[in-house]
Design an enzyme around this catalytic site. Sequence first.
Site, PDB file in Angstrom:
ATOM      1  N   LYS A  84      20.900 -23.548 -20.849  1.00  0.00           N
ATOM      2  CA  LYS A  84      22.010 -24.229 -21.548  1.00  0.00           C
ATOM      3  C   LYS A  84      23.325 -23.452 -21.598  1.00  0.00           C
ATOM      4  CE  LYS A  84      20.975 -22.374 -26.069  1.00  0.00           C
ATOM      5  NZ  LYS A  84      21.041 -22.552 -27.493  1.00  0.00           N
ATOM      6  N   SER A 124      23.899 -34.313 -23.917  1.00  0.00           N
ATOM      7  CA  SER A 124      24.982 -33.558 -24.550  1.00  0.00           C
ATOM      8  C   SER A 124      26.264 -34.372 -24.521  1.00  0.00           C
ATOM      9  CB  SER A 124      25.174 -32.262 -23.764  1.00  0.00           C
ATOM     10  OG  SER A 124      26.353 -31.621 -24.150  1.00  0.00           O
ATOM     11  N   TYR A 148      26.141 -26.916 -15.717  1.00  0.00           N
ATOM     12  CA  TYR A 148      25.228 -27.232 -16.825  1.00  0.00           C
ATOM     13  C   TYR A 148      25.398 -28.695 -17.248  1.00  0.00           C
ATOM     14  CZ  TYR A 148      23.784 -28.041 -21.590  1.00  0.00           C
ATOM     15  OH  TYR A 148      23.238 -28.629 -22.706  1.00  0.00           O
ATOM     16  N   LYS A 152      22.893 -32.369 -17.114  1.00  0.00           N
ATOM     17  CA  LYS A 152      22.616 -33.373 -18.169  1.00  0.00           C
ATOM     18  C   LYS A 152      22.958 -34.778 -17.653  1.00  0.00           C
ATOM     19  CE  LYS A 152      21.047 -30.616 -21.133  1.00  0.00           C
ATOM     20  NZ  LYS A 152      19.636 -30.673 -21.466  1.00  0.00           N
TER      21      LYS A 152
END
Length: 336
Positions: A84, A124, A148, A152
């Site tokens: 993350k 997210s 990152y 997602k």
Amino acid sequence: MKILVTGGAGYIGSHTCVELLEAGWEVVVADNYSNSVPAVLDRVEAITGKTLQRYEADIRDRSAMDRIFEENEIQAVIHFAGLKAVGESTRIPLAYYENNVYGSVVLFESMAAHGCKNIVFSSSATVYGNNPIPYEETMPVGDVSSPYGRTKYFIEEILGDLYRSDPDWSISLLRYFNPIGAHESGLIGEDPNGIPNNLMPYISRVAIGKLPLLTVFGGDYDTKDGTCIRDYIHVVDLAKAHVCAVRKLMDGSGLQAYNIGNGKGYSVLDIIHAFEKASGVKLSYVIGDRRPGDLPAFYADASKANRELGWCAALDIDKMCLDTWNFQTKNPDGIH
Ligand code: NAD
Ligand code: WQD
């Protein structure tokens, strides 16, 4: 009724395990402990007085995933496991795609093979990129600024394709805003390795004297005090949202995305002042340069989660700071 929690020893996963156990679910955790330690799960058991089942397992390992489904009748999966760190993902993007995207595909394959088609996925707010605030679930996603964040977005798209190929799946995409805080027992909380990237753990380490100074990333944004605005949410509120989402999955809710935030924006200076009030410690900070990739302001419209999941955030910024400080002072050297 058993829930498999991937990444259950991590920050949000451990708080969710507490809420699931307290709500009466049986919990099975799969974690490779790449960013956590098994002792966190002992603490989850100490808080709840209940036991959970644990597998030291990597979501990329198909046989390990199959074994879990073969040994347990899993009703639903809450999928936290993933890397993350935004900055790290720009340096080693392939590790992020391999762990997060490939790992998720392996997990979904194993679920499908065992007829478990209910999943809550940790997405997210970063998937929204630059959109007008407040962010609503109907806004376009995908204009993402980091590898990152793209993992997602890609996983959301993969789950969308999976649902369209087989509507027996029930899929809840929870788009978290900025989780902070800790369980009020002080037994579990955010415990990053090395120097923290995120604001709250950084503040907390400055307050306890482990870091000398906080740099506020930019004081010249077009906001009320020049610093960035975010939607901070207490991790216990966030954990409770997962319990609500799992319940909803059982109704066969299809594919849904939900914003999980407070719906309120706080500046970096607001957080610093709230933390000073909660801890009684004067924080050393300087206003520095902007951090590349930071958006000036975003916060959630979380009304869909309220309407459809019956969830809303209950804990305010003072409580978030108080619980963070309680965890920090009770665990000055983290959890071993
Ligand atoms: P965390 O690092 O504390 O927890 C993740 C857990 O997953 C760790 O225990 C780690 O050991 C485990 N893990 C990682 N890769 C794995 C793998 N291949 N197999 C098995 N276990 C693995 O992170 P967190 O803050 O609790 O975040 C949980 C999830 O929520 C992550 O997917 C993260 O991207 C997402 N998320 C976090 C935030 C945030 O600010 N913390 C915001 C939005 C979304
Ligand atoms: C918050 C604010 C910084 C550190 C990140 C991810 C996002 C999501 C949540 C996972 C910003 C400022 C920070 C510091 C500072 N995670 N700041 N000094 O960037 O909003 O979101 O975590 O999905 O994807 O990008 O969170 O805590 O890093 O920053 O001034 O030392 O604090 O500029 O305004 P962010 P953060």
